[in-house]
Motif scaffolding. Structure first.
Motif, PDB file in Angstrom:
ATOM      1  N   PRO A 106      74.727  24.978  41.822  1.00 46.52           N
ATOM      2  CA  PRO A 106      74.329  23.806  42.618  1.00 46.52           C
ATOM      3  C   PRO A 106      74.487  23.983  44.122  1.00 46.52           C
ATOM      4  O   PRO A 106      73.911  23.220  44.892  1.00 46.52           O
ATOM      5  N   ALA A 107      75.255  24.975  44.578  1.00 49.80           N
ATOM      6  CA  ALA A 107      75.451  25.185  46.013  1.00 49.80           C
ATOM      7  C   ALA A 107      74.902  26.525  46.489  1.00 49.80           C
ATOM      8  O   ALA A 107      75.128  26.921  47.628  1.00 49.80           O
ATOM      9  N   THR A 108      74.152  27.222  45.655  1.00 45.53           N
ATOM     10  CA  THR A 108      73.683  28.567  45.992  1.00 45.53           C
ATOM     11  C   THR A 108      72.390  28.514  46.786  1.00 45.53           C
ATOM     12  O   THR A 108      71.407  27.899  46.354  1.00 45.53           O
ATOM     13  N   THR A 109      72.380  29.172  47.949  1.00 42.26           N
ATOM     14  CA  THR A 109      71.169  29.227  48.781  1.00 42.26           C
ATOM     15  C   THR A 109      70.722  30.653  49.064  1.00 42.26           C
ATOM     16  O   THR A 109      69.717  30.862  49.736  1.00 42.26           O
ATOM     17  N   SER A 110      71.487  31.654  48.593  1.00 40.28           N
ATOM     18  CA  SER A 110      71.063  33.041  48.763  1.00 40.28           C
ATOM     19  C   SER A 110      71.650  33.889  47.643  1.00 40.28           C
ATOM     20  O   SER A 110      72.696  33.552  47.077  1.00 40.28           O
ATOM     21  N   LEU A 111      70.953  34.968  47.332  1.00 36.77           N
ATOM     22  CA  LEU A 111      71.405  35.952  46.361  1.00 36.77           C
ATOM     23  C   LEU A 111      71.376  37.327  47.013  1.00 36.77           C
ATOM     24  O   LEU A 111      70.599  37.564  47.934  1.00 36.77           O
ATOM     25  N   THR A 112      72.179  38.237  46.506  1.00 32.80           N
ATOM     26  CA  THR A 112      72.074  39.632  46.888  1.00 32.80           C
ATOM     27  C   THR A 112      71.422  40.393  45.745  1.00 32.80           C
ATOM     28  O   THR A 112      71.945  40.405  44.627  1.00 32.80           O
ATOM     29  N   VAL A 113      70.263  40.973  46.018  1.00 27.61           N
ATOM     30  CA  VAL A 113      69.556  41.821  45.062  1.00 27.61           C
ATOM     31  C   VAL A 113      70.018  43.254  45.292  1.00 27.61           C
ATOM     32  O   VAL A 113      70.114  43.695  46.441  1.00 27.61           O
ATOM     33  N   TYR A 114      70.289  44.008  44.225  1.00 29.16           N
ATOM     34  CA  TYR A 114      70.785  45.365  44.399  1.00 29.16           C
ATOM     35  C   TYR A 114      70.158  46.316  43.388  1.00 29.16           C
ATOM     36  O   TYR A 114      69.644  45.908  42.349  1.00 29.16           O
ATOM     37  N   PHE A 115      70.209  47.596  43.722  1.00 28.08           N
ATOM     38  CA  PHE A 115      69.943  48.661  42.753  1.00 28.08           C
ATOM     39  C   PHE A 115      70.797  49.867  43.134  1.00 28.08           C
ATOM     40  O   PHE A 115      71.140  50.065  44.294  1.00 28.08           O
ATOM     41  N   HIS A 116      71.149  50.677  42.142  1.00 31.05           N
ATOM     42  CA  HIS A 116      71.977  51.855  42.400  1.00 31.05           C
ATOM     43  C   HIS A 116      71.979  52.748  41.176  1.00 31.05           C
ATOM     44  O   HIS A 116      71.492  52.374  40.094  1.00 31.05           O
ATOM     45  N   GLY A 117      72.540  53.945  41.343  1.00 29.65           N
ATOM     46  CA  GLY A 117      72.729  54.853  40.226  1.00 29.65           C
ATOM     47  C   GLY A 117      74.136  54.757  39.687  1.00 29.65           C
ATOM     48  O   GLY A 117      74.770  53.703  39.781  1.00 29.65           O
ATOM     49  N   TRP A 118      74.623  55.867  39.140  1.00 28.23           N
ATOM     50  CA  TRP A 118      75.975  55.892  38.580  1.00 28.23           C
ATOM     51  C   TRP A 118      76.704  57.121  39.085  1.00 28.23           C
ATOM     52  O   TRP A 118      76.116  58.187  39.227  1.00 28.23           O
ATOM     53  N   TYR A 119      77.985  56.960  39.359  1.00 31.65           N
ATOM     54  CA  TYR A 119      78.797  58.033  39.923  1.00 31.65           C
ATOM     55  C   TYR A 119      78.640  59.346  39.148  1.00 31.65           C
ATOM     56  O   TYR A 119      78.790  59.384  37.921  1.00 31.65           O
ATOM     57  N   GLY A 120      78.327  60.418  39.879  1.00 33.74           N
ATOM     58  CA  GLY A 120      78.285  61.745  39.296  1.00 33.74           C
ATOM     59  C   GLY A 120      77.119  62.025  38.379  1.00 33.74           C
ATOM     60  O   GLY A 120      77.041  63.115  37.796  1.00 33.74           O
ATOM     61  N   GLN A 121      76.176  61.085  38.262  1.00 34.59           N
ATOM     62  CA  GLN A 121      75.010  61.292  37.405  1.00 34.59           C
ATOM     63  C   GLN A 121      73.839  61.828  38.236  1.00 34.59           C
ATOM     64  O   GLN A 121      73.924  61.979  39.442  1.00 34.59           O
ATOM     65  N   GLY A 122      72.719  62.091  37.561  1.00 41.19           N
ATOM     66  CA  GLY A 122      71.564  62.657  38.239  1.00 41.19           C
ATOM     67  C   GLY A 122      70.836  61.651  39.114  1.00 41.19           C
ATOM     68  O   GLY A 122      71.172  60.456  39.126  1.00 41.19           O
ATOM     69  N   PRO A 123      69.830  62.098  39.869  1.00 47.49           N
ATOM     70  CA  PRO A 123      69.054  61.206  40.735  1.00 47.49           C
ATOM     71  C   PRO A 123      68.342  60.126  39.924  1.00 47.49           C
ATOM     72  O   PRO A 123      68.026  60.308  38.752  1.00 47.49           O
TER      73      PRO A 123
END
Length: 220
Positions: free
Chosen positions: A146-163
């Protein structure tokens, strides 16, 4: 022993006192109900989600030195991350949203481990992930508090894994189309501290877009 009888009116109706009390209670309940706030039409709230606008990293805050643009003959432009032992190669973007609204996320990703999602919903955050090497589409929904006016969208890989690669990130829901030329403040990248990829912190700056630059051809 019999219980005392309740006085009744003819016709089998409720006693006058109970009937009046019930009407008063009903009036209080209906009078307290506030009308629902009207939501805006559904729009795309992620800027440069196809990585084809000017500098392909514009509007995204990325972990320094671990993310770079790439081109795929199959899907066009995108970003590629190179996770290391202490780096998950993440990017974020803060987007405007409306309270008490539902947003649908879709992302086209490839790589042994690719994570996409949102934080800051004020409810349950969204986390999507894939272990497929080839291209695939992730999708899910997130509902704001009810009080949210912004979100953070993200993407990433995983530590020590491939590209990993990301060719498109989309979040569609109530709002107004964002200004493609307005800069946004820097945000922190997000990354995994467990299997559900909760946020960690590496702050980097966001490139300022050039409104005179010619966007790359759309890949959608």
């Amino acid at each position: 022993m019999r219980a005392p009888l309740t006085s009744r009116r003819r016709g089998g109706g409720l006693p006058i006192g109970l009937a009046a009390g019930g009407l008063a209670l009903a009036g209080a309940v209906f009078g307290a109900a506030a009308p629902a706030t009207a939501l805006s039409p559904n729009v795309e709230v992620v800027r440069n989600g196809g990585f084809n606008q000017g500098n392909r990293m514009v509007f995204w805050s990325c972990e320094s030195g671990t993310v770079a643009p790439f081109h795929s003959d199959e899907l066009g432009y995108g970003l590629q991350g190179f996770p290391g032992p202490d780096a998950y190669s993440g990017c974020t973007q803060q987007v405007p949203v409306e309270p008490n609204a539902t947003y649908r996320m879709q992302a086209t990703v490839a790589g042994p481990y690719a994570f996409v999602g949102t934080t800051g919903a004020g409810t349950t955050d969204l986390t999507l992930w894939s272990s497929t090497i080839g291209w695939n589409t992730l999708s899910g929904t997130v509902t704001t508090g009810p009080a949210t006016t912004s979100l953070t969208v993200y993407f990433h890989g995983w530590y020590g894994q491939g590209p990993y690669q990301v060719a498109r990130v989309s979040l569609v829901g109530p709002g107004t189309p964002p200004d493609p030329c307005a800069p946004i403040p820097p945000t922190a990248t997000t990354g995994p501290t467990g299997p559900t990829a909760t946020p960690t912190a590496t702050a980097v700056s966001t490139p300022t877009p050039s409104c005179s630059s010619t966007p790359y051809p759309s890949t959608t």
